[in-house]
Design a protein around this motif. Structure first.
Motif, PDB file in Angstrom:
ATOM      1  N   PRO A   1       0.845  -1.212   0.000  1.00 54.88           N
ATOM      2  CA  PRO A   1       0.000   0.000   0.000  1.00 54.88           C
ATOM      3  C   PRO A   1       0.869   1.246   0.000  1.00 54.88           C
ATOM      4  O   PRO A   1       1.923   1.286   0.624  1.00 54.88           O
ATOM      5  CB  PRO A   1      -0.807  -0.118   1.299  1.00 54.88           C
ATOM      6  CG  PRO A   1      -0.655  -1.539   1.726  1.00 54.88           C
ATOM      7  CD  PRO A   1       0.665  -2.001   1.209  1.00 54.88           C
ATOM      8  N   ARG A   2       0.420   2.261  -0.714  1.00 50.94           N
ATOM      9  CA  ARG A   2       1.117   3.538  -0.737  1.00 50.94           C
ATOM     10  C   ARG A   2       0.197   4.624  -0.187  1.00 50.94           C
ATOM     11  O   ARG A   2      -0.945   4.385   0.207  1.00 50.94           O
ATOM     12  CB  ARG A   2       1.573   3.877  -2.159  1.00 50.94           C
ATOM     13  CG  ARG A   2       2.661   2.941  -2.701  1.00 50.94           C
ATOM     14  CD  ARG A   2       3.949   3.081  -1.916  1.00 50.94           C
ATOM     15  NE  ARG A   2       4.443   4.440  -1.951  1.00 50.94           N
ATOM     16  CZ  ARG A   2       5.248   4.940  -2.872  1.00 50.94           C
ATOM     17  NH1 ARG A   2       5.680   4.180  -3.851  1.00 50.94           N
ATOM     18  NH2 ARG A   2       5.649   6.198  -2.817  1.00 50.94           N
TER      19      ARG A   2
ATOM     20  N   PHE B   1      -1.262   1.873  -4.837  1.00 42.51           N
ATOM     21  CA  PHE B   1      -0.461   0.786  -4.287  1.00 42.51           C
ATOM     22  C   PHE B   1       0.504   0.288  -5.344  1.00 42.51           C
ATOM     23  O   PHE B   1       0.319   0.523  -6.541  1.00 42.51           O
ATOM     24  CB  PHE B   1      -1.326  -0.365  -3.753  1.00 42.51           C
ATOM     25  CG  PHE B   1      -2.101  -1.107  -4.803  1.00 42.51           C
ATOM     26  CD1 PHE B   1      -1.607  -2.277  -5.356  1.00 42.51           C
ATOM     27  CD2 PHE B   1      -3.345  -0.646  -5.227  1.00 42.51           C
ATOM     28  CE1 PHE B   1      -2.321  -2.974  -6.313  1.00 42.51           C
ATOM     29  CE2 PHE B   1      -4.067  -1.336  -6.174  1.00 42.51           C
ATOM     30  CZ  PHE B   1      -3.558  -2.502  -6.731  1.00 42.51           C
TER      31      PHE B   1
END
Length: 375
Positions: free
Chosen positions: A15-16, A22
């Motif tokens: 996840p970003r 992501f």
């Protein structure tokens, strides 16, 4: 998370920021020994198709790709991190340095690419600063390659093991002979490494011998300084001792008082501040603050209400800066408020106490008795 298929390889999902963005690391085909990735003419569609084959019977509906790249995993390590061949070390000092991916490449599986690169440059940065400021001889720069090459080799070896385990089909890794998948077991066993805490520098001009390691068994010489809770005496504030050290290029001496209390700390502080042989005296400029290069802190076993800040030696209450204000943030005591006892947590000898010398990059250079002035 890691999604592992029966026969199509695996996908690593990270996840970003932002809630929707992501990153996916998608395993593609194996290359032939004489083949390079550029010859395959891969596109982003190839990557999406491979991800869906791995995730079958589930699918990912890709609406937007903000960045993508295809690369082959190579475990490579240069023979040194500077421009000085081994047979010339005695005659010249380094002038060119490499760090990070320029000198060690590996897979993204352990998440160590940027992390180890920053460790490289932190190690090099404080040494360059010392030399350029005239605080150290240029020979110090040889220690960068000497220290970091060994850690890069450890990274390559660990990552090679990671890649081998994660690319093995489910149930076929030697670590799968347990109650949990092999990659989970490997991840748990490597938590210290993944957290960047497995580095241990060998004895050198910058790392002392373990002669007095028994005085602080949980603060191992050559490893990162391991923080623990304390209470600051001046204002009874609970805090982490490791958090008082900023990345400002200074060395630290943490003096832990023994059962005798303040006398041994007073003797050490007075010697450090006034004796011509003291490293504080020898390495502090005439126009600099007393702690410009060596920042001395003290930790006592009593509770804060049993200690008087005004009675502390002047080294622990120095006047600093343009206005000559007193620094009240150098004296601490055990945390008696329940967060943990630093003496017990870090194996510090409660009878004798000790001092712990910490480098600017937060690695422990030495553990010594409080009266080991010469050492």
């Amino acid at each position: 998370c890691l999604i592992q298929s029966a026969g199509e390889g695996n996908v690593l999902i990270l996840p970003r920021e932002g809630g929707y963005l992501f990153r996916m690391y998608v395993e593609l085909d194996k290359l032939n020994p004489d083949e390079r990735v550029a010859q395959r003419d891969f596109t982003v569609e190839h990557t999406i198709d491979a991800a869906n084959r791995i995730m079958h019977p589930y699918t990912v509906d890709v609406r937007e790709v903000v960045w993508w790249s295809i690369y082959e995993i190579g475990h490579r390590l240069t023979d040194r991190f500077d421009d000085v061949p081994a047979d010339e070390k005695a005659t010249r000092t380094p002038r060119v340095f490499t760090a990070g991916d320029a000198c060690h490449t590996h897979s993204p599986k352990a998440g160590q690419g940027m992390n180890v690169s920053m460790q490289d440059t932190f190690n090099l940065g404080w040494k360059l600063a010392h030399v350029l400021q005239g605080r150290a001889d240029a020979d110090l720069l040889h220690s960068y390659s000497a220290e970091r090459w060994i850690e890069a080799k450890r990274l390559i070896d660990t990552d090679h093991e990671w890649a081998r385990i994660m690319s093995a089909p489910p149930g076929e890794s030697e670590l799968d002979q347990h109650d949990e998948p092999g990659f989970i077991r490997q991840f748990k066993e490597n938590l210290e490494f993944t957290g960047g805490l497995a580095v241990k520098y060998d004895p050198s001009a910058l790392i002392g011998p373990p002669t007095h390691q028994a005085l602080a068994t949980g603060l191992e010489i050559g490893r990162r300084f391991h923080s623990a809770p304390v209470v600051r005496v001046a204002d009874a504030m609970q805090m982490q001792l490791g958090h008082v050290a900023e990345a400002d290029g200074r060395w630290r001496i943490y003096a832990f008082a023994g059962r005798g209390g303040t006398p041994a700390i007073h003797r050490l502080a007075d010697w450090l501040e006034h004796d011509p042989a003291s490293p504080v005296v020898r390495h502090t400029g005439v126009d600099e603050d007393l702690d410009a290069l060596i920042d001395v802190r003290a930790v006592f076993q009593q509770t804060f209400d049993q200690l008087v800040d005004e009675d502390m030696p002047s080294l622990l209450r120095p006047r600093k800066g343009r206005l000559g204000l007193i620094d009240h943030e150098k004296v601490f005591c055990r945390d008696h408020k329940g967060a943990g006892d630093i003496y017990a947590m870090r194996g510090i000898d409660t009878d004798q106490g000790c001092m712990v010398v910490v480098r600017p990059d937060q690695y422990i250079a030495h553990v010594l008795p409080l009266d080991a002035h010469h050492e």
